[in-house]
Design a protein around this motif. Structure first.
Motif, mmCIF file in Angstrom:
data_model
loop_
_atom_site.group_PDB
_atom_site.id
_atom_site.type_symbol
_atom_site.label_atom_id
_atom_site.label_comp_id
_atom_site.label_asym_id
_atom_site.label_seq_id
_atom_site.Cartn_x
_atom_site.Cartn_y
_atom_site.Cartn_z
ATOM 1 N N ILE A 52 7.036 0.795 66.187
ATOM 2 C CA ILE A 52 7.254 1.178 64.796
ATOM 3 C C ILE A 52 8.230 2.349 64.698
ATOM 4 O O ILE A 52 9.038 2.440 63.769
ATOM 5 C CB ILE A 52 5.911 1.511 64.128
ATOM 6 C CG1 ILE A 52 5.005 0.273 64.142
ATOM 7 C CG2 ILE A 52 6.109 2.000 62.700
ATOM 8 C CD1 ILE A 52 3.567 0.545 63.758
ATOM 9 N N GLU A 53 8.193 3.243 65.698
ATOM 10 C CA GLU A 53 9.061 4.410 65.682
ATOM 11 C C GLU A 53 10.530 4.077 65.922
ATOM 12 O O GLU A 53 11.390 4.967 65.836
ATOM 13 C CB GLU A 53 8.581 5.435 66.704
ATOM 14 C CG GLU A 53 7.326 6.165 66.260
ATOM 15 C CD GLU A 53 6.756 7.077 67.333
ATOM 16 O OE1 GLU A 53 7.505 7.481 68.248
ATOM 17 O OE2 GLU A 53 5.545 7.387 67.263
ATOM 18 N N ARG A 54 10.845 2.825 66.164
ATOM 19 C CA ARG A 54 12.257 2.433 66.202
ATOM 20 C C ARG A 54 12.903 2.619 64.822
ATOM 21 O O ARG A 54 14.121 2.760 64.713
ATOM 22 C CB ARG A 54 12.418 0.998 66.676
ATOM 23 C CG ARG A 54 11.929 0.779 68.086
ATOM 24 C CD ARG A 54 12.250 -0.590 68.646
ATOM 25 N NE ARG A 54 11.512 -0.771 69.889
ATOM 26 C CZ ARG A 54 11.832 -0.216 71.049
ATOM 27 N NH1 ARG A 54 12.915 0.538 71.129
ATOM 28 N NH2 ARG A 54 11.089 -0.412 72.118
ATOM 29 N N CYS A 55 12.070 2.621 63.783
ATOM 30 C CA CYS A 55 12.592 2.786 62.420
ATOM 31 C C CYS A 55 11.878 3.855 61.597
ATOM 32 O O CYS A 55 12.450 4.346 60.624
ATOM 33 C CB CYS A 55 12.512 1.460 61.662
ATOM 34 S SG CYS A 55 13.749 0.229 62.174
ATOM 35 N N HIS A 56 10.644 4.194 61.942
ATOM 36 C CA HIS A 56 9.864 5.150 61.154
ATOM 37 C C HIS A 56 9.416 6.306 62.043
ATOM 38 O O HIS A 56 8.988 6.079 63.183
ATOM 39 C CB HIS A 56 8.625 4.475 60.570
ATOM 40 C CG HIS A 56 8.921 3.291 59.698
ATOM 41 N ND1 HIS A 56 9.364 3.402 58.401
ATOM 42 C CD2 HIS A 56 8.844 1.947 59.960
ATOM 43 C CE1 HIS A 56 9.533 2.192 57.890
ATOM 44 N NE2 HIS A 56 9.233 1.294 58.813
ATOM 45 N N ALA A 141 15.160 -6.210 64.468
ATOM 46 C CA ALA A 141 16.574 -6.093 64.828
ATOM 47 C C ALA A 141 16.793 -4.983 65.851
ATOM 48 O O ALA A 141 17.519 -5.159 66.843
ATOM 49 C CB ALA A 141 17.404 -5.834 63.576
ATOM 50 N N LYS A 142 16.152 -3.832 65.628
ATOM 51 C CA LYS A 142 16.314 -2.721 66.568
ATOM 52 C C LYS A 142 15.740 -3.065 67.937
ATOM 53 O O LYS A 142 16.295 -2.676 68.973
ATOM 54 C CB LYS A 142 15.631 -1.474 66.001
ATOM 55 C CG LYS A 142 16.330 -0.897 64.775
ATOM 56 C CD LYS A 142 17.603 -0.145 65.137
ATOM 57 C CE LYS A 142 17.278 1.193 65.766
ATOM 58 N NZ LYS A 142 18.532 1.968 66.049
ATOM 59 N N TYR A 143 14.641 -3.787 67.957
ATOM 60 C CA TYR A 143 14.055 -4.204 69.230
ATOM 61 C C TYR A 143 15.022 -5.116 69.992
ATOM 62 O O TYR A 143 15.226 -4.950 71.205
ATOM 63 C CB TYR A 143 12.737 -4.933 68.976
ATOM 64 C CG TYR A 143 12.088 -5.488 70.221
ATOM 65 C CD1 TYR A 143 11.344 -4.666 71.065
ATOM 66 C CD2 TYR A 143 12.226 -6.835 70.569
ATOM 67 C CE1 TYR A 143 10.759 -5.170 72.220
ATOM 68 C CE2 TYR A 143 11.643 -7.343 71.707
ATOM 69 C CZ TYR A 143 10.918 -6.511 72.538
ATOM 70 O OH TYR A 143 10.337 -7.015 73.680
ATOM 71 N N ALA A 144 15.618 -6.064 69.285
ATOM 72 C CA ALA A 144 16.556 -6.971 69.941
ATOM 73 C C ALA A 144 17.748 -6.219 70.516
ATOM 74 O O ALA A 144 18.241 -6.546 71.607
ATOM 75 C CB ALA A 144 17.035 -8.031 68.945
ATOM 76 N N LEU A 145 18.200 -5.188 69.818
ATOM 77 C CA LEU A 145 19.355 -4.417 70.269
ATOM 78 C C LEU A 145 18.993 -3.455 71.396
ATOM 79 O O LEU A 145 19.667 -3.414 72.439
ATOM 80 C CB LEU A 145 19.930 -3.629 69.090
ATOM 81 C CG LEU A 145 20.536 -4.457 67.953
ATOM 82 C CD1 LEU A 145 20.696 -3.602 66.703
ATOM 83 C CD2 LEU A 145 21.864 -5.075 68.361
ATOM 84 N N ASP A 146 17.926 -2.693 71.204
ATOM 85 C CA ASP A 146 17.619 -1.594 72.116
ATOM 86 C C ASP A 146 16.853 -2.026 73.355
ATOM 87 O O ASP A 146 16.995 -1.406 74.416
ATOM 88 C CB ASP A 146 16.810 -0.515 71.387
ATOM 89 C CG ASP A 146 17.599 0.163 70.287
ATOM 90 O OD1 ASP A 146 18.840 0.058 70.293
ATOM 91 O OD2 ASP A 146 16.970 0.793 69.409
ATOM 92 N N VAL A 147 16.046 -3.057 73.240
ATOM 93 C CA VAL A 147 15.214 -3.488 74.364
ATOM 94 C C VAL A 147 15.783 -4.729 75.046
ATOM 95 O O VAL A 147 15.868 -4.792 76.283
ATOM 96 C CB VAL A 147 13.766 -3.750 73.901
ATOM 97 C CG1 VAL A 147 12.904 -4.241 75.066
ATOM 98 C CG2 VAL A 147 13.167 -2.476 73.314
ATOM 99 N N LEU A 148 16.195 -5.702 74.251
ATOM 100 C CA LEU A 148 16.685 -6.954 74.834
ATOM 101 C C LEU A 148 18.182 -6.937 75.107
ATOM 102 O O LEU A 148 18.702 -7.864 75.714
ATOM 103 C CB LEU A 148 16.328 -8.127 73.914
ATOM 104 C CG LEU A 148 14.831 -8.316 73.631
ATOM 105 C CD1 LEU A 148 14.602 -9.580 72.828
ATOM 106 C CD2 LEU A 148 14.021 -8.336 74.922
ATOM 107 N N GLY A 149 18.871 -5.908 74.643
ATOM 108 C CA GLY A 149 20.272 -5.728 75.011
ATOM 109 C C GLY A 149 21.272 -6.531 74.216
ATOM 110 O O GLY A 149 22.433 -6.663 74.638
ATOM 111 N N LEU A 150 20.869 -7.060 73.056
ATOM 112 C CA LEU A 150 21.836 -7.756 72.225
ATOM 113 C C LEU A 150 22.837 -6.758 71.650
ATOM 114 O O LEU A 150 22.557 -5.567 71.538
ATOM 115 C CB LEU A 150 21.133 -8.515 71.097
ATOM 116 C CG LEU A 150 20.682 -9.951 71.422
ATOM 117 C CD1 LEU A 150 19.703 -9.978 72.586
ATOM 118 C CD2 LEU A 150 20.073 -10.612 70.194
ATOM 119 N N SER A 151 23.997 -7.279 71.269
ATOM 120 C CA SER A 151 25.054 -6.415 70.742
ATOM 121 C C SER A 151 25.161 -6.440 69.226
ATOM 122 O O SER A 151 25.599 -5.466 68.615
ATOM 123 C CB SER A 151 26.412 -6.843 71.332
ATOM 124 O OG SER A 151 26.415 -6.714 72.737
#
Length: 308
Positions: A52-56, A141-151
């Motif tokens: 949750i702290e990826r955004c809040h 979206a942040k999880y996909a970018l920051d953890v899974l490495g999407l661009s």
């Protein structure tokens, strides 16, 4: 490939006061409409603070926890209420989207629909509002970018109300494109075309009251689809609200059930072109129970056809 349906009975334990439009019956009717569908059925996991702290901020999460009642309700704003089961349901809404992103990006399923409540797209960084506590789509979206490495991740929101929370949470995130079509004027009063994000990463497409499916289709073909193709996302997340339906009591757009099928089909087709069909959809609004059931079923049918 298959389509996943991610849900949890915690969604039934987020209770709102009598007469509230965002009620338990929404998820009951929607899941009943999907009961006979051939879906990979997954229980939504519960998200921890780290997700949750990826955004809040932690202070916001802590404030919600402190105000969560042991019985009855705590009124957060004019129409947003905490009940004893609300935060588990909200955490599982986040966890369901994160799990859906994992499954779709990992190739376990072709696409996924997260049927949880409360919704999420009005929750701003430190403000619960509009029935929402956590920004499910933005966190995904942040999880996909920051953890899974999407661009690059696109979030497309076709709820009748502007996704002010998602816009707030992704405003400075240049790796995302946020697109919102919504009735204007209408609560929450944001979503004007000049709101374009810190990196020209927001596209708002307001629609006047009375706009029907033909108007929506023309706007999507003229403005939304070209922008989405040009961005070339590696994942598309849909904030799937069904309150633009002409039967919905909270707004004044005139979409029919087939319009929700069409916009889903077209968005899935673009995802097939640019990112291998990777689509995660999460439930937002929709307050006429029959319209929600029919439009939600049409949406999931289109996801299933695209995922085959």
């Amino acid at each position: 490939m298959a389509t996943a349906l991610i849900t949890h009975d915690a969604a039934l334990r987020h209770v709102t006061p009598d007469g509230h439009p965002e009620r338990v019956a929404r998820i009951e009717h929607l899941l009943h409409a999907l009961a006979g569908f051939d879906l990979v059925r997954v229980a939504a996991q519960i998200a921890g603070d780290e997700e949750i702290e990826r955004c809040h901020p932690a202070s916001y999460i802590g404030s919600l926890e402190r105000h969560a009642p042991s019985r009855g309700f705590h009124q957060v704003d004019g129409d947003t209420f905490l009940s004893p089961g609300s935060l588990e349901a909200a955490r599982r809404g986040v966890g369901g989207v994160v799990e859906a992103v994992d499954m779709v990006v990992g190739g376990k399923v072709g696409n996924a629909f997260v049927a949880m409540r409360p919704p999420g797209h009005h929750a701003e960084r430190q403000t619960a509002m509009g029935f929402c506590f956590f920004g499910n789509a933005a966190i995904g979206a942040k999880y996909a970018l920051d953890v899974l490495g999407l661009s690059r991740v696109a979030v497309v929101d076709f709820d009748v109300h502007h996704g002010n929370g998602t816009q707030d949470l992704l405003w400075h995130e240049k790796r995302t494109l946020f697109v919102s079509s919504h009735q204007s004027p209408l609560w929450p009063g944001s979503g004007e075309p000049h709101e374009t994000g810190a990196h020209d990463n927001v596209l708002n497409v307001p629609l006047p009251p009375g706009s029907d499916g033909a108007r929506m289709r023309a706007v999507y073909e003229d403005r939304v689809f070209p922008r989405l193709r040009a961005f070339e996302p590696e994942l598309v997340i849909l904030s799937a609200g069904f309150d633009a339906h002409r039967a919905d009591p909270l707004a004044n757009l005139d979409w029919e059930t087939e319009d929700f099928a069409w916009v889903t089909e077209q968005l899935c087709a673009i995802a097939a072109e640019v990112c291998g069909g990777r689509v995660v959809s999460t439930l937002e609004g929709g307050y006429d129970l029959q319209a929600l059931s029919e439009a939600g079923a049409a949406h999931v049918t289109a996801l299933m056809e695209a995922g085959r």
